[in-house]
Design an enzyme around this catalytic site. Structure first.
Site, short mmCIF file in Angstrom:
data_model
loop_
_atom_site.label_atom_id
_atom_site.label_comp_id
_atom_site.label_asym_id
_atom_site.label_seq_id
_atom_site.Cartn_x
_atom_site.Cartn_y
_atom_site.Cartn_z
N ARG A 152 0.83 -1.19 0.00
CA ARG A 152 0.00 0.00 0.00
C ARG A 152 0.87 1.25 0.00
O ARG A 152 1.82 1.33 0.77
CB ARG A 152 -0.93 0.01 1.22
N SER B 72 -10.52 -5.95 9.70
CA SER B 72 -11.81 -5.41 9.28
C SER B 72 -12.57 -6.52 8.59
O SER B 72 -12.04 -7.16 7.68
CB SER B 72 -11.65 -4.23 8.32
N GLU C 44 -6.67 -1.18 15.31
CA GLU C 44 -7.26 -2.12 14.36
C GLU C 44 -6.29 -3.22 13.95
O GLU C 44 -5.13 -2.95 13.62
CB GLU C 44 -7.71 -1.36 13.10
N ARG D 197 0.76 -6.76 12.53
CA ARG D 197 0.13 -6.15 13.70
C ARG D 197 -0.06 -7.17 14.83
O ARG D 197 -0.03 -6.81 16.01
CB ARG D 197 -1.19 -5.49 13.32
N ARG E 126 1.81 0.99 10.26
CA ARG E 126 1.35 1.40 8.93
C ARG E 126 2.55 1.38 7.99
O ARG E 126 3.34 2.32 7.95
CB ARG E 126 0.73 2.80 8.99
#
Length: 424
Positions: free
Chosen positions: A261, A351, A348, A389, A276
Protein backbone atom coordinates in the site's frame (compact mmCIF):
# COMPACT_ATOMS: atom_id res chain seq x y z
CA UNK A 1 -21.79 -1.07 -7.84
CA UNK A 2 -25.29 -0.04 -6.80
CA UNK A 3 -28.34 -1.60 -8.41
CA UNK A 4 -29.65 1.10 -10.73
CA UNK A 5 -33.20 -0.08 -10.02
CA UNK A 6 -32.71 0.94 -6.38
CA UNK A 7 -31.91 4.47 -7.53
CA UNK A 8 -34.84 4.55 -9.93
CA UNK A 9 -37.31 3.37 -7.28
CA UNK A 10 -36.21 5.54 -4.33
CA UNK A 11 -33.55 8.03 -5.39
CA UNK A 12 -33.99 10.51 -2.54
CA UNK A 13 -33.81 7.81 0.17
CA UNK A 14 -30.59 6.44 -1.31
CA UNK A 15 -29.12 9.94 -1.57
CA UNK A 16 -29.96 10.61 2.09
CA UNK A 17 -28.32 7.39 3.27
CA UNK A 18 -25.23 8.07 1.18
CA UNK A 19 -25.10 11.54 2.72
CA UNK A 20 -24.81 9.81 6.11
CA UNK A 21 -21.46 8.46 4.97
CA UNK A 22 -20.33 11.86 3.75
CA UNK A 23 -21.03 11.27 0.05
CA UNK A 24 -23.04 13.87 -1.83
CA UNK A 25 -24.83 11.85 -4.48
CA UNK A 26 -24.99 13.87 -7.75
CA UNK A 27 -28.77 13.66 -8.12
CA UNK A 28 -28.98 16.12 -11.02
CA UNK A 29 -26.38 14.23 -13.05
CA UNK A 30 -28.16 10.93 -12.48
CA UNK A 31 -31.51 12.44 -13.44
CA UNK A 32 -29.96 13.87 -16.62
CA UNK A 33 -28.58 10.46 -17.61
CA UNK A 34 -31.89 8.82 -16.78
CA UNK A 35 -33.78 11.39 -18.85
CA UNK A 36 -31.53 10.66 -21.84
CA UNK A 37 -32.03 6.92 -21.40
CA UNK A 38 -35.81 7.26 -21.13
CA UNK A 39 -36.00 9.54 -24.18
CA UNK A 40 -34.04 7.07 -26.31
CA UNK A 41 -36.03 4.09 -25.06
CA UNK A 42 -39.36 5.88 -25.54
CA UNK A 43 -38.51 6.80 -29.14
CA UNK A 44 -37.27 3.26 -29.74
CA UNK A 45 -40.51 1.74 -28.45
CA UNK A 46 -42.62 4.13 -30.52
CA UNK A 47 -40.63 3.38 -33.68
CA UNK A 48 -40.81 -0.36 -33.05
CA UNK A 49 -44.57 -0.15 -32.62
CA UNK A 50 -44.89 1.97 -35.80
CA UNK A 51 -42.61 -0.46 -37.71
CA UNK A 52 -44.74 -3.42 -36.63
CA UNK A 53 -47.87 -1.59 -37.73
CA UNK A 54 -46.32 -0.70 -41.11
CA UNK A 55 -45.05 -4.24 -41.64
CA UNK A 56 -48.55 -5.53 -41.08
CA UNK A 57 -49.91 -3.02 -43.60
CA UNK A 58 -47.23 -3.98 -46.12
CA UNK A 59 -48.28 -7.60 -45.77
CA UNK A 60 -51.91 -6.70 -46.34
CA UNK A 61 -51.09 -4.63 -49.46
CA UNK A 62 -48.94 -7.40 -50.93
CA UNK A 63 -51.68 -9.92 -50.22
CA UNK A 64 -54.00 -7.75 -52.34
CA UNK A 65 -51.18 -7.34 -54.90
CA UNK A 66 -51.16 -3.59 -54.35
CA UNK A 67 -48.14 -1.27 -54.33
CA UNK A 68 -46.43 -1.18 -50.88
CA UNK A 69 -43.20 0.55 -51.92
CA UNK A 70 -43.97 3.78 -50.08
CA UNK A 71 -44.59 1.92 -46.82
CA UNK A 72 -41.51 -0.26 -47.32
CA UNK A 73 -39.38 2.88 -47.73
CA UNK A 74 -40.70 4.18 -44.42
CA UNK A 75 -39.96 0.81 -42.75
CA UNK A 76 -36.38 0.94 -44.07
CA UNK A 77 -35.93 4.50 -42.84
CA UNK A 78 -37.15 3.49 -39.41
CA UNK A 79 -34.73 0.55 -39.38
CA UNK A 80 -31.86 2.99 -39.92
CA UNK A 81 -33.15 5.21 -37.12
CA UNK A 82 -33.53 2.22 -34.79
CA UNK A 83 -29.91 1.26 -35.40
CA UNK A 84 -28.86 4.83 -34.56
CA UNK A 85 -30.98 4.74 -31.41
CA UNK A 86 -29.42 1.44 -30.40
CA UNK A 87 -25.98 3.10 -30.55
CA UNK A 88 -27.27 6.12 -28.62
CA UNK A 89 -28.71 3.87 -25.91
CA UNK A 90 -25.45 1.95 -25.68
CA UNK A 91 -23.53 5.21 -25.23
CA UNK A 92 -25.93 6.37 -22.49
CA UNK A 93 -25.64 3.01 -20.72
CA UNK A 94 -21.84 3.26 -20.80
CA UNK A 95 -21.99 6.74 -19.23
CA UNK A 96 -24.47 5.50 -16.63
CA UNK A 97 -22.25 2.52 -15.80
CA UNK A 98 -19.17 4.78 -15.48
CA UNK A 99 -21.19 7.07 -13.23
CA UNK A 100 -22.26 4.20 -10.96
CA UNK A 101 -18.72 2.80 -10.67
CA UNK A 102 -17.71 5.83 -8.61
CA UNK A 103 -20.69 5.72 -6.23
CA UNK A 104 -20.05 4.01 -2.86
CA UNK A 105 -22.26 1.34 -1.37
CA UNK A 106 -25.29 2.18 0.75
CA UNK A 107 -24.74 1.41 4.46
CA UNK A 108 -26.97 -1.26 5.96
CA UNK A 109 -29.81 0.00 8.16
CA UNK A 110 -28.03 -1.36 11.27
CA UNK A 111 -24.93 0.77 10.67
CA UNK A 112 -24.84 3.70 13.12
CA UNK A 113 -24.74 7.20 11.70
CA UNK A 114 -21.54 9.10 12.38
CA UNK A 115 -18.77 11.19 10.87
CA UNK A 116 -15.56 9.51 12.03
CA UNK A 117 -14.03 6.66 14.01
CA UNK A 118 -15.06 8.52 17.16
CA UNK A 119 -18.66 7.56 16.35
CA UNK A 120 -18.03 3.81 15.95
CA UNK A 121 -20.09 1.59 18.23
CA UNK A 122 -18.40 -0.92 20.54
CA UNK A 123 -20.03 -4.35 20.29
CA UNK A 124 -17.94 -6.30 22.80
CA UNK A 125 -14.68 -6.24 24.68
CA UNK A 126 -12.78 -9.47 25.36
CA UNK A 127 -9.93 -9.90 27.84
CA UNK A 128 -8.50 -7.43 30.32
CA UNK A 129 -5.31 -5.52 29.49
CA UNK A 130 -2.34 -6.83 31.44
CA UNK A 131 -0.98 -4.79 34.33
CA UNK A 132 2.81 -4.34 34.16
CA UNK A 133 5.06 -3.72 37.18
CA UNK A 134 7.74 -2.12 35.01
CA UNK A 135 7.82 0.67 32.39
CA UNK A 136 6.09 -0.60 29.25
CA UNK A 137 7.91 -0.38 25.91
CA UNK A 138 6.35 -0.22 22.47
CA UNK A 139 7.16 -2.90 19.88
CA UNK A 140 9.94 -0.82 18.32
CA UNK A 141 11.89 -0.61 21.56
CA UNK A 142 11.15 -4.24 22.39
CA UNK A 143 12.21 -5.53 18.95
CA UNK A 144 15.30 -3.34 18.69
CA UNK A 145 16.21 -4.25 22.26
CA UNK A 146 16.18 -7.88 21.19
CA UNK A 147 18.41 -6.99 18.25
CA UNK A 148 15.88 -8.63 15.93
CA UNK A 149 13.79 -5.76 14.57
CA UNK A 150 15.76 -3.42 12.33
CA UNK A 151 14.20 -0.31 10.81
CA UNK A 152 17.49 1.40 9.97
CA UNK A 153 18.52 -1.36 7.56
CA UNK A 154 15.03 -1.42 6.04
CA UNK A 155 15.24 2.32 5.42
CA UNK A 156 18.61 1.86 3.73
CA UNK A 157 17.07 -0.79 1.46
CA UNK A 158 13.74 0.80 0.55
CA UNK A 159 13.14 4.01 2.48
CA UNK A 160 10.55 4.69 5.16
CA UNK A 161 7.68 2.41 6.18
CA UNK A 162 9.52 -0.89 5.83
CA UNK A 163 11.04 -3.27 8.38
CA UNK A 164 13.65 -6.01 8.59
CA UNK A 165 13.06 -8.90 11.01
CA UNK A 166 15.81 -11.22 12.14
CA UNK A 167 16.29 -14.40 14.13
CA UNK A 168 13.48 -15.50 16.42
CA UNK A 169 11.35 -12.46 15.67
CA UNK A 170 11.38 -13.40 11.98
CA UNK A 171 10.58 -16.97 12.99
CA UNK A 172 7.73 -15.74 15.20
CA UNK A 173 6.32 -13.78 12.27
CA UNK A 174 6.34 -16.97 10.18
CA UNK A 175 4.87 -18.99 13.05
CA UNK A 176 1.96 -16.56 13.41
CA UNK A 177 1.15 -16.96 9.71
CA UNK A 178 1.24 -20.76 9.85
CA UNK A 179 -0.88 -20.84 13.01
CA UNK A 180 -3.55 -18.65 11.39
CA UNK A 181 -3.68 -20.75 8.22
CA UNK A 182 -3.90 -23.98 10.21
CA UNK A 183 -6.72 -22.70 12.43
CA UNK A 184 -8.80 -21.38 9.55
CA UNK A 185 -8.39 -24.48 7.39
CA UNK A 186 -8.66 -27.14 10.11
CA UNK A 187 -11.29 -25.63 12.39
CA UNK A 188 -13.15 -23.01 10.33
CA UNK A 189 -13.52 -24.87 7.03
CA UNK A 190 -11.65 -22.56 4.67
CA UNK A 191 -9.74 -23.75 1.61
CA UNK A 192 -6.22 -22.38 1.47
CA UNK A 193 -5.28 -20.73 -1.83
CA UNK A 194 -2.11 -19.20 -3.24
CA UNK A 195 -2.51 -16.28 -5.66
CA UNK A 196 -0.54 -13.80 -7.77
CA UNK A 197 0.67 -10.73 -5.91
CA UNK A 198 -0.45 -8.57 -8.83
CA UNK A 199 -3.84 -8.03 -10.48
CA UNK A 200 -5.10 -6.25 -13.57
CA UNK A 201 -6.92 -2.94 -13.41
CA UNK A 202 -10.16 -4.76 -14.22
CA UNK A 203 -9.75 -6.99 -11.17
CA UNK A 204 -8.89 -4.02 -8.96
CA UNK A 205 -11.98 -2.19 -10.19
CA UNK A 206 -14.08 -5.26 -9.44
CA UNK A 207 -13.63 -4.98 -5.68
CA UNK A 208 -13.30 -1.20 -5.34
CA UNK A 209 -13.08 1.93 -7.45
CA UNK A 210 -9.76 2.01 -9.26
CA UNK A 211 -10.40 5.58 -10.37
CA UNK A 212 -10.84 6.73 -6.77
CA UNK A 213 -8.14 4.67 -5.06
CA UNK A 214 -5.42 4.06 -7.64
CA UNK A 215 -3.08 6.42 -5.76
CA UNK A 216 -3.20 3.98 -2.83
CA UNK A 217 -1.83 1.20 -5.04
CA UNK A 218 1.62 0.50 -6.45
CA UNK A 219 1.40 0.18 -10.25
CA UNK A 220 3.79 -1.85 -12.36
CA UNK A 221 5.35 0.61 -14.81
CA UNK A 222 4.24 0.02 -18.40
CA UNK A 223 1.85 -2.81 -17.48
CA UNK A 224 -1.82 -3.04 -16.60
CA UNK A 225 -0.85 -4.61 -13.27
CA UNK A 226 -1.04 -3.43 -9.66
CA UNK A 227 0.57 -4.89 -6.56
CA UNK A 228 -2.23 -6.16 -4.35
CA UNK A 229 -3.14 -4.15 -1.21
CA UNK A 230 -4.80 -7.30 0.17
CA UNK A 231 -5.58 -10.85 -1.01
CA UNK A 232 -9.21 -9.69 -1.32
CA UNK A 233 -8.32 -8.35 -4.78
CA UNK A 234 -7.29 -11.62 -6.46
CA UNK A 235 -9.38 -14.05 -4.36
CA UNK A 236 -12.74 -12.28 -4.74
CA UNK A 237 -12.12 -12.16 -8.48
CA UNK A 238 -12.11 -15.97 -8.61
CA UNK A 239 -15.84 -15.66 -9.37
CA UNK A 240 -15.62 -12.75 -11.79
CA UNK A 241 -17.83 -13.44 -14.84
CA UNK A 242 -18.70 -16.85 -13.42
CA UNK A 243 -21.99 -18.60 -12.64
CA UNK A 244 -21.49 -20.68 -9.50
CA UNK A 245 -23.64 -23.77 -8.93
CA UNK A 246 -26.00 -23.35 -5.97
CA UNK A 247 -24.69 -26.47 -4.25
CA UNK A 248 -21.13 -25.05 -4.22
CA UNK A 249 -22.09 -22.11 -2.03
CA UNK A 250 -20.63 -20.94 0.24
CA UNK A 251 -17.12 -20.68 -1.18
CA UNK A 252 -14.66 -20.13 1.68
CA UNK A 253 -11.05 -19.20 0.97
CA UNK A 254 -8.10 -18.27 3.17
CA UNK A 255 -5.01 -16.75 1.64
CA UNK A 256 -1.67 -15.52 2.97
CA UNK A 257 0.07 -12.82 0.93
CA UNK A 258 2.27 -9.82 1.34
CA UNK A 259 0.24 -6.64 0.90
CA UNK A 260 1.46 -3.43 -0.69
CA UNK A 261 0.00 0.00 0.00
CA UNK A 262 1.32 3.41 -0.92
CA UNK A 263 -0.46 4.91 2.12
CA UNK A 264 -1.35 7.98 0.08
CA UNK A 265 -2.72 10.68 2.34
CA UNK A 266 -1.40 9.06 5.52
CA UNK A 267 1.83 11.00 5.85
CA UNK A 268 2.58 11.78 9.45
CA UNK A 269 0.37 8.94 10.72
CA UNK A 270 1.94 5.95 12.48
CA UNK A 271 5.39 6.68 11.13
CA UNK A 272 7.00 4.77 13.99
CA UNK A 273 7.30 1.01 13.72
CA UNK A 274 5.15 -1.58 11.98
CA UNK A 275 1.62 -0.23 12.37
CA UNK A 276 1.35 1.40 8.93
CA UNK A 277 3.81 0.12 6.33
CA UNK A 278 4.14 -0.06 2.57
CA UNK A 279 4.64 -3.85 2.76
CA UNK A 280 3.11 -6.19 5.31
CA UNK A 281 1.75 -9.74 5.50
CA UNK A 282 -1.87 -10.64 6.03
CA UNK A 283 -4.00 -13.76 6.19
CA UNK A 284 -7.25 -12.93 4.40
CA UNK A 285 -10.64 -14.63 4.69
CA UNK A 286 -13.04 -14.44 1.72
CA UNK A 287 -16.51 -15.92 1.47
CA UNK A 288 -18.85 -16.03 -1.54
CA UNK A 289 -22.35 -16.78 -0.29
CA UNK A 290 -26.08 -16.96 -0.96
CA UNK A 291 -27.66 -13.50 -0.47
CA UNK A 292 -30.00 -14.80 2.23
CA UNK A 293 -27.04 -15.80 4.42
CA UNK A 294 -24.64 -12.89 4.09
CA UNK A 295 -25.35 -11.18 7.43
CA UNK A 296 -25.27 -14.48 9.27
CA UNK A 297 -21.93 -15.17 7.57
CA UNK A 298 -20.61 -11.71 8.53
CA UNK A 299 -21.03 -12.66 12.20
CA UNK A 300 -19.42 -16.05 11.56
CA UNK A 301 -16.45 -14.62 9.68
CA UNK A 302 -15.87 -11.99 12.36
CA UNK A 303 -15.88 -14.77 14.94
CA UNK A 304 -13.23 -16.65 12.94
CA UNK A 305 -10.95 -13.60 13.05
CA UNK A 306 -11.60 -13.08 16.76
CA UNK A 307 -10.72 -16.74 17.44
CA UNK A 308 -7.08 -15.98 16.61
CA UNK A 309 -6.87 -13.32 19.31
CA UNK A 310 -8.65 -15.52 21.84
CA UNK A 311 -6.17 -18.35 21.32
CA UNK A 312 -3.26 -15.92 21.55
CA UNK A 313 -4.85 -14.50 24.73
CA UNK A 314 -4.62 -10.95 23.44
CA UNK A 315 -7.18 -8.43 24.75
CA UNK A 316 -9.35 -6.91 22.02
CA UNK A 317 -12.60 -5.19 21.28
CA UNK A 318 -14.95 -5.35 18.31
CA UNK A 319 -16.68 -2.24 16.97
CA UNK A 320 -19.26 -1.55 14.29
CA UNK A 321 -18.01 1.14 11.94
CA UNK A 322 -20.29 4.14 11.57
CA UNK A 323 -21.45 5.53 8.24
CA UNK A 324 -18.62 8.06 8.12
CA UNK A 325 -15.89 5.46 8.68
CA UNK A 326 -17.09 2.55 6.56
CA UNK A 327 -15.20 1.57 3.40
CA UNK A 328 -16.26 2.41 -0.16
CA UNK A 329 -17.62 -1.05 -1.07
CA UNK A 330 -19.00 -2.22 2.29
CA UNK A 331 -22.56 -2.19 3.58
CA UNK A 332 -21.47 -3.13 7.11
CA UNK A 333 -18.07 -3.56 8.75
CA UNK A 334 -16.80 -4.79 12.07
CA UNK A 335 -13.32 -3.67 13.09
CA UNK A 336 -11.44 -5.82 15.57
CA UNK A 337 -9.01 -3.77 17.62
CA UNK A 338 -6.23 -5.37 19.67
CA UNK A 339 -4.89 -3.80 22.87
CA UNK A 340 -1.37 -2.36 22.52
CA UNK A 341 0.08 -1.47 25.93
CA UNK A 342 2.92 0.47 24.30
CA UNK A 343 0.33 2.89 22.90
CA UNK A 344 -2.15 2.46 25.74
CA UNK A 345 -4.84 2.05 23.12
CA UNK A 346 -6.81 -0.41 21.02
CA UNK A 347 -5.64 -0.51 17.39
CA UNK A 348 -7.26 -2.12 14.36
CA UNK A 349 -6.00 -5.59 13.50
CA UNK A 350 -8.89 -6.77 11.29
CA UNK A 351 -11.81 -5.41 9.28
CA UNK A 352 -14.63 -7.82 8.45
CA UNK A 353 -17.11 -6.58 5.85
CA UNK A 354 -20.25 -7.57 3.99
CA UNK A 355 -20.46 -6.05 0.52
CA UNK A 356 -23.80 -7.66 -0.40
CA UNK A 357 -24.02 -7.65 -4.22
CA UNK A 358 -21.94 -4.46 -4.69
CA UNK A 359 -18.73 -6.21 -5.77
CA UNK A 360 -20.59 -9.02 -7.53
CA UNK A 361 -22.40 -6.53 -9.77
CA UNK A 362 -19.07 -4.96 -10.76
CA UNK A 363 -17.61 -8.41 -11.49
CA UNK A 364 -20.79 -10.02 -12.85
CA UNK A 365 -20.39 -12.84 -10.32
CA UNK A 366 -23.55 -14.90 -10.16
CA UNK A 367 -24.99 -18.20 -9.03
CA UNK A 368 -27.90 -20.32 -10.24
CA UNK A 369 -30.63 -20.06 -7.62
CA UNK A 370 -33.34 -22.46 -6.46
CA UNK A 371 -35.51 -21.50 -9.45
CA UNK A 372 -32.62 -22.17 -11.85
CA UNK A 373 -32.27 -18.46 -12.56
CA UNK A 374 -29.04 -16.51 -12.25
CA UNK A 375 -28.66 -14.13 -9.33
CA UNK A 376 -25.78 -12.06 -7.99
CA UNK A 377 -23.81 -13.62 -5.13
CA UNK A 378 -22.91 -11.75 -1.97
CA UNK A 379 -19.23 -11.30 -1.09
CA UNK A 380 -17.54 -10.88 2.29
CA UNK A 381 -13.99 -10.68 3.53
CA UNK A 382 -11.94 -9.99 6.61
CA UNK A 383 -8.40 -10.08 7.90
CA UNK A 384 -7.73 -13.23 9.80
CA UNK A 385 -5.41 -11.47 10.82
CA UNK A 386 -2.86 -8.85 9.80
CA UNK A 387 0.34 -10.75 10.62
CA UNK A 388 2.61 -7.78 11.35
CA UNK A 389 0.13 -6.15 13.70
CA UNK A 390 -0.33 -9.48 15.48
CA UNK A 391 3.45 -9.61 15.93
CA UNK A 392 3.35 -6.07 17.31
CA UNK A 393 0.63 -7.08 19.78
CA UNK A 394 2.63 -10.11 20.98
CA UNK A 395 5.84 -8.14 21.41
CA UNK A 396 4.03 -5.52 23.50
CA UNK A 397 1.64 -7.72 25.49
CA UNK A 398 4.14 -10.51 26.21
CA UNK A 399 7.19 -8.35 27.00
CA UNK A 400 9.15 -8.99 30.19
CA UNK A 401 11.08 -6.77 32.55
CA UNK A 402 14.42 -8.22 31.31
CA UNK A 403 13.60 -7.26 27.71
CA UNK A 404 12.74 -10.80 26.60
CA UNK A 405 9.35 -11.77 25.14
CA UNK A 406 7.29 -14.79 26.16
CA UNK A 407 5.96 -16.88 23.27
CA UNK A 408 2.18 -17.52 23.48
CA UNK A 409 1.49 -21.18 24.25
CA UNK A 410 -0.31 -21.91 20.97
CA UNK A 411 2.69 -20.69 18.96
CA UNK A 412 5.35 -22.71 20.74
CA UNK A 413 4.92 -25.83 18.55
CA UNK A 414 5.59 -23.55 15.53
CA UNK A 415 8.70 -22.20 17.26
CA UNK A 416 10.31 -25.58 17.81
CA UNK A 417 9.09 -25.58 21.40
CA UNK A 418 10.76 -22.26 22.31
CA UNK A 419 8.85 -20.42 25.01
CA UNK A 420 10.81 -17.17 25.09
CA UNK A 421 12.61 -14.81 22.73
CA UNK A 422 15.69 -13.22 24.26
CA UNK A 423 18.39 -10.88 23.01
CA UNK A 424 20.80 -12.63 20.66
Amino acid sequence: MLDVQLLRSDLQAVARRLADRGYAFPVAEFERLEASRKAVQTETQELQARRNQLSKQVGQLKARKEDASHLMAEVNAQADRLKALELELEAVQVKLNEFLLDVPNVPHASVPAGKSADDNLEVRKVGAPRTFDFPVKDHVDVGEGLGQLDFATASKLAGARFSVMKGEVARLHRAITQFMLDLHTREHGYTEVYVPYMVTGECANGVSSLAKFKDDLFKIDGRDLYLIPTAEYPVTNFVREEIVALEKLPLKFVCHTPCFRSEAGSYGKDTRGMIRQHQFDKVELVQIVHPQRSYEVLEELTGHAEAILKKLELPYRTVTLCTGDIGFSATKTYDIEVWLPGQNAYREISSCSNFESFQARRMQARFRNEKNKTELVHTLNGSGLAVGRTLVAILENYQRRDGAVDVPAVLRPYMGGADVIARR
